[in-house]
Enzyme design. Structure first.
Site, PDB file in Angstrom:
ATOM      1  N   SER A  42       0.819  -1.216   0.124  1.00 65.43           N
ATOM      2  CA  SER A  42       0.033  -0.105  -0.118  1.00 65.43           C
ATOM      3  C   SER A  42       0.818   1.229   0.069  1.00 65.43           C
ATOM      4  CB  SER A  42      -0.953   0.083   1.191  1.00 65.43           C
ATOM      5  OG  SER A  42      -0.162   0.341   2.412  1.00 65.43           O
ATOM      6  N   LYS A  43       0.298   2.501  -0.123  1.00 62.58           N
ATOM      7  CA  LYS A  43       1.201   3.742  -0.279  1.00 62.58           C
ATOM      8  C   LYS A  43       2.184   3.809   0.803  1.00 62.58           C
ATOM      9  CE  LYS A  43      -0.432   6.987  -3.021  1.00 62.58           C
ATOM     10  NZ  LYS A  43       0.510   6.883  -4.072  1.00 62.58           N
ATOM     11  N   ARG A  44       1.834   3.464   2.101  1.00 59.50           N
ATOM     12  CA  ARG A  44       2.840   3.525   3.063  1.00 59.50           C
ATOM     13  C   ARG A  44       3.931   2.914   2.678  1.00 59.50           C
ATOM     14  NH1 ARG A  44       2.195  -0.860   6.749  1.00 59.50           N
ATOM     15  NH2 ARG A  44       0.434  -1.967   6.064  1.00 59.50           N
ATOM     16  N   HIS A  45       4.179   1.917   1.992  1.00 58.34           N
ATOM     17  CA  HIS A  45       5.455   1.146   1.460  1.00 58.34           C
ATOM     18  C   HIS A  45       6.145   1.889   0.332  1.00 58.34           C
ATOM     19  CE1 HIS A  45       2.970  -2.326   2.979  1.00 58.34           C
ATOM     20  NE2 HIS A  45       3.925  -2.164   3.627  1.00 58.34           N
ATOM     21  N   GLY A  46       5.616   3.119  -0.017  1.00 55.23           N
ATOM     22  CA  GLY A  46       6.343   3.861  -1.232  1.00 55.23           C
ATOM     23  C   GLY A  46       5.450   4.363  -2.196  1.00 55.23           C
TER      24      GLY A  46
END
Ligand code: GLU
Length: 471
Positions: free
Chosen positions: A238-242
């Protein structure tokens, strides 16, 4: 087997994310490797969530990645008559039926099944009722009540599903829209798709799809379910991984070939090789080497691989991709040859095109803007003499080539008794304004005689002013 036909069927409900791009890539590579065909199809029957904007974003990302297709794009929304025809065939052969059970009925059945300790499911109530078509009737598939369906997966091996676990799933909604499992199977049959490579989040749909293939009298394609891509914490990506969208990487100055190289390695390997060119991948890609474990998305690794591709790409091929990044700094360069020379000086020191554009700016900044600390440290009055000497030597050179430029430095070293570093560092600041830049001889060659001498004069004047201020 006949020639391989693969497909990529995105649902246009958002941008192309890295997981989707990997699926597209695997199907494309397999088609290219085998000399087969690759079909693009938009699964846009979910009218509420599908948008034209997403279609365009996906096409744009694929074009950037250089993943081209031989057929399509097809749109499911334009193929409703084809689905109707196949639904009719299933109804006529009594392999499907209309169901008019209300949502409340279904809920009650599910509760009842769970109360008995079973899975929530439809109980087949309308199977033998012979309901006619009506505005509130869905169409259900008459799934076998016994036996097993085996998915003979190329990656995971055989996976058996008990047919009595699959209930009579809906294949067409009451508004006439086909459901995913029906549409996908009808499309894959009618488009001649014989190899399906997709994320393993679809494994549970596969037995239902196999039953539909059989009911429609069609042979099965090869299935290869690829483990999902996960974040470093092994959670779903998800977004929080990049950054997740392919176009974000374009904007951050990544090269499409580096993206392909990174994406393919999130689920496929060839010995311990890490760096692959596009052609390498086409030559080597196979279903056999798709891995069984999840790929872990690591932005730092992607960046390092991008740096390798920036270094390995021929400079002339970076000229056009670099231009938009220079443009963000209001720099426009018409001369391809000059830009190629600039690129060559920066390739080994730029991890992305964004960095390369920033690193190239000093070539276009005239007069030079000195970084304050750099000027304070290196454009000192003690550097006046060697810089004057070097300027004179450079101005006498018949041509601005690396060995001649080096010769001028050697003469200045001999005349002043200074080491190369003592001369090169002030010259670097004089020409680039910074203490970190490409090699000094390269810069001088690329700037050329006129610009180099102009910048040296600017620095000499700067140092003289400083000297007068001190006196
Ligand atoms: N539209 C589906 C998706 O985006 C494709 C599923 C499939 O490959 O069959 O997940």
């Amino acid at each position: 087997m006949d020639s391989v036909i693969t497909r990529f069927p995105p649902s246009p409900t958002g941008y192309l994310h890295v997981g989707g791009a990997r699926t597209a890539l695997f199907n494309w590579l397999y088609a290219r490797h085998t000399g087969g065909r690759f079909v693009l199809r938009f699964e846009d029957t979910d009218v509420e969530r599908s948008t034209q904007q997403s279609v365009e974003a996906i096409l744009d990302s694929m074009a950037w990645l250089g993943i081209d297709w031989d057929e399509g794009p097809y749109y499911q929304s334009e193929r409703l008559p084809v689905y109707q025809e196949h639904l009719r065939q299933l109804l006529d052969t009594e392999q499907a039926y209309y169901c008019t059970c209300s949502p409340e009925d279904i809920e009650a059945m599910r509760q009842e099944a769970m109360a008995r300790g079973g899975k929530p499911r439809y109980d087949g109530r309308c199977r033998e009722r012979r309901r006619p078509a009506s505005d509130d009737a869905v169409i259900r598939f008459k799934a076998p009540l016994a036996g097993t369906t085996v998915v003979d997966d190329k990656v995971k091996g055989p996976i058996a599903f008990q047919n009595n676990e699959l209930d009579d799933f809906i294949i067409c909604r009451s508004d006439g829209m086909p459901m995913y499992n029906l549409a996908v199977v009808v499309d894959d049959i009618t488009m001649g798709i014989n190899t399906i490579i997709r994320g393993d989040d679809h494994v549970n749909n596969t037995p239902k799809q196999i039953l539909l293939y059989k009911a429609l009298g069609s042979s099965l394609p090869v299935f290869a379910h690829v483990p999902m891509v996960l974040g470093s914490d092994r959670a779903r990506l998800s977004k929080r991984h990049g950054a997740m969208s392919v176009t974000e990487y374009r904007e951050m100055g990544y090269l499409p070939d580096a993206m392909l190289n990174y994406l393919v390695r999130l689920g496929w390997s060839h010995g311990d090789q890490e760096f692959f060119t596009r052609q390498d991948l086409i030559d080597k890609f196979s279903l056999e080497n798709i891995g069984k474990s999840a790929g872990i998305f690591d932005p730092a690794k992607l960046l390092a691989l991008n740096a390798e591709h920036v270094r390995a790409t021929e400079a002339r091929q970076l000229v056009t991709p670099l231009r938009p990044f220079l443009k963000t700094h209001d720099v426009a360069v018409d001369d391809d040859q000059r830009l190629r020379e600039i690129v060559e000086t920066l390739q080994s020191r730029s991890k992305t095109l964004v960095e390369m554009a920033a690193g190239a700016l000093f070539y276009f900044q005239s007069p030079v803007v000195y970084e304050e600390k750099a000027a304070a440290k290196f454009l000192k009055t003690t550097a006046l003499e060697p810089l004057r000497h070097l300027t004179a030597r450079l101005s006498e050179l018949p041509a601005f080539e690396d060995d001649q430029i080096e010769g001028a430095f050697v003469q200045t070293m001999e005349a002043t008794g200074l080491k190369l570093g003592k001369i090169a560092q002030p010259v670097r600041v004089a020409l680039s304004g910074k203490t970190v830049s490409p090699g000094i001889f390269e810069i001088i060659r690329v700037l050329g005689r006129e610009e180099t001498l102009k910048r040296m004069d600017q620095a000499l004047a700067f140092m003289q002013n400083r000297q007068s201020a001190q006196e």
